[in-house]
Structure formats: C-alpha cells, structure tokens
Design a protein around this motif. Structure first.
Motif, PDB file in Angstrom:
ATOM      1  N   THR A 111     -20.647  78.167  17.248  1.00 43.43           N
ATOM      2  CA  THR A 111     -21.057  78.707  15.946  1.00 43.43           C
ATOM      3  C   THR A 111     -19.937  79.556  15.353  1.00 43.43           C
ATOM      4  O   THR A 111     -19.643  79.457  14.156  1.00 43.43           O
ATOM      5  CB  THR A 111     -22.352  79.533  16.082  1.00 43.43           C
ATOM      6  N   LEU A 112     -19.301  80.388  16.183  1.00 46.09           N
ATOM      7  CA  LEU A 112     -18.174  81.206  15.705  1.00 46.09           C
ATOM      8  C   LEU A 112     -17.012  80.324  15.246  1.00 46.09           C
ATOM      9  O   LEU A 112     -16.421  80.566  14.187  1.00 46.09           O
ATOM     10  CB  LEU A 112     -17.702  82.162  16.793  1.00 46.09           C
ATOM     11  N   LEU A 113     -16.691  79.312  16.041  1.00 45.61           N
ATOM     12  CA  LEU A 113     -15.588  78.422  15.682  1.00 45.61           C
ATOM     13  C   LEU A 113     -15.873  77.666  14.388  1.00 45.61           C
ATOM     14  O   LEU A 113     -14.987  77.489  13.552  1.00 45.61           O
ATOM     15  CB  LEU A 113     -15.293  77.444  16.824  1.00 45.61           C
ATOM     16  N   SER A 114     -17.106  77.245  14.223  1.00 45.12           N
ATOM     17  CA  SER A 114     -17.493  76.554  12.998  1.00 45.12           C
ATOM     18  C   SER A 114     -17.296  77.461  11.778  1.00 45.12           C
ATOM     19  O   SER A 114     -16.868  77.013  10.710  1.00 45.12           O
ATOM     20  CB  SER A 114     -18.951  76.109  13.098  1.00 45.12           C
ATOM     21  N   PHE A 115     -17.574  78.735  11.943  1.00 43.79           N
ATOM     22  CA  PHE A 115     -17.417  79.713  10.863  1.00 43.79           C
ATOM     23  C   PHE A 115     -15.971  79.782  10.375  1.00 43.79           C
ATOM     24  O   PHE A 115     -15.723  79.996   9.185  1.00 43.79           O
ATOM     25  CB  PHE A 115     -17.881  81.085  11.360  1.00 43.79           C
ATOM     26  N   VAL A 116     -15.017  79.590  11.276  1.00 44.75           N
ATOM     27  CA  VAL A 116     -13.597  79.624  10.893  1.00 44.75           C
ATOM     28  C   VAL A 116     -13.011  78.207  10.820  1.00 44.75           C
ATOM     29  O   VAL A 116     -11.806  78.014  10.918  1.00 44.75           O
ATOM     30  CB  VAL A 116     -12.763  80.533  11.831  1.00 44.75           C
ATOM     31  N   ASN A 117     -13.883  77.233  10.639  1.00 41.88           N
ATOM     32  CA  ASN A 117     -13.502  75.821  10.491  1.00 41.88           C
ATOM     33  C   ASN A 117     -12.675  75.288  11.653  1.00 41.88           C
ATOM     34  O   ASN A 117     -11.691  74.576  11.471  1.00 41.88           O
ATOM     35  CB  ASN A 117     -12.759  75.598   9.171  1.00 41.88           C
ATOM     36  N   LYS A 118     -13.083  75.642  12.845  1.00 39.19           N
ATOM     37  CA  LYS A 118     -12.438  75.149  14.062  1.00 39.19           C
ATOM     38  C   LYS A 118     -13.510  74.523  14.949  1.00 39.19           C
ATOM     39  O   LYS A 118     -14.699  74.714  14.734  1.00 39.19           O
ATOM     40  CB  LYS A 118     -11.749  76.284  14.837  1.00 39.19           C
TER      41      LYS A 118
ATOM     42  N   ILE B  34     -14.132  72.984  19.304  1.00 38.68           N
ATOM     43  CA  ILE B  34     -13.597  72.803  20.639  1.00 38.68           C
ATOM     44  C   ILE B  34     -13.230  71.332  20.778  1.00 38.68           C
ATOM     45  O   ILE B  34     -14.073  70.462  20.600  1.00 38.68           O
ATOM     46  CB  ILE B  34     -14.627  73.213  21.713  1.00 38.68           C
ATOM     47  N   ALA B  35     -11.970  71.081  21.051  1.00 39.15           N
ATOM     48  CA  ALA B  35     -11.503  69.705  21.191  1.00 39.15           C
ATOM     49  C   ALA B  35     -11.574  69.285  22.650  1.00 39.15           C
ATOM     50  O   ALA B  35     -11.084  69.980  23.530  1.00 39.15           O
ATOM     51  CB  ALA B  35     -10.073  69.577  20.674  1.00 39.15           C
TER      52      ALA B  35
END
Length: 160
Positions: free
Chosen positions: A111-118, A120-121
């Motif tokens: 959710t945090l990564l989505s917020f900064v448009n990132k 997990i690859a």
C-alpha cells in the motif's frame, strides 16, 4: 523517534503499533493522522482497508489526533498504524505465525509503495550461496545447523 526522522529529512513518517485494551474482545485496525488535510489521509484509508481484509480484522478507519507525539512533532507528513489488538487472545496467538507477520508487512508495504507509484518486483531470479564442501557428513550437518541457528531457514544439504 520524531527527532531522528526530522534530522534525516524524511519525506514521510510511518509508526507501527499493536493496540491493547482491557476489553479482551477488542479486535480492529486503525490509522491515526494529525488532521484530515494531511497528504497521508487518503493513504491511511487504503492502509486500513487493505490491512483489515488481509488479516481479517474489523476496520476502525482513520482517526485524527493532535496528541500523539509522532504525529505532532514530525516535520513531515506522518501516520500511526494500530495493526490490531494484542490484548485479544487470537491476535496474540497469530503474532507467533510468520505468515501473519508477512501478511501484515506485505499489506502495509504494498500500500505504501503504491502511494509513491512503486511496486515490489519479482523477476523470479534467485541466487544461491554455497558455504562449504566436506567429505565428512557430520561437518556438513554441523554447518547447516549453525546457519539455521542464525535464521537462514532455507538451508539444505546438496550431495553430488
């Protein structure tokens, strides 16, 4: 904690907690922000919703507080996540499960990564490390057990 984040000039501050109550049946997640104008208010709603679904706990939603030190004293946008109530016996028992902990970490981090448009690859590539070759199997078992004792759980012996 706030002073450390301020010194590091962080963009955001996220504080993780387990709630507790004298009411042993309390079982819910919530996220606290300083005010509704916070850049993290919408993110907080997403964290609550996703976490609630992931760990199957009721969603208490986003709450406002000017009393929490980590929200009041940080120079950057901050939020405080109350994951669930540790005082609930089911939650306390779940905390012993690595799957439960990974589910919490996965939900919050994605959710945090989505917020900064990132995101997990996962490219499917894994690397392996061989830490010894022995003629005597007992030496191999000893080294394997030592690695496991140091939290390398995916340790195994390969024979040729």
């Amino acid at each position: 904690m706030a002073s450390t984040a301020n010194k590091e000039s962080c963009d955001y501050f996220v504080s993780l907690h387990m709630n507790s109550s004298t009411n042993k049946s309390a079982k819910e997640c919530e996220v606290w922000v300083y005010d509704e104008k916070s850049k993290l208010y919408i993110l907080s709603k997403s964290i609550c919703s996703n976490l609630s679904k992931t760990i199957n706990t009721p969603n208490r939603g986003v709450k406002i507080s000017k009393d929490f030190s980590v929200l009041r004293k940080t120079k950057m946008s901050a939020l405080l996540i109350e994951i669930d109530f540790i005082s609930h016996s089911d939650v306390e028992a779940s905390c012993k499960s690595s799957k439960y902990i990974k589910d919490i970490a996965g939900s919050i981090s994605s959710t945090l990564l989505s917020f900064v448009n990132k995101s997990i690859a996962d490219d499917g590539v894994f690397y392996r490390v061989c830490i010894g070759t022995f003629k005597d199997k007992s030496n191999t078992v000893k080294l394997k057990n030592e690695a496991i004792s140091k939290c390398f759980k995916d340790t195994y012996i390969v024979t040729n």
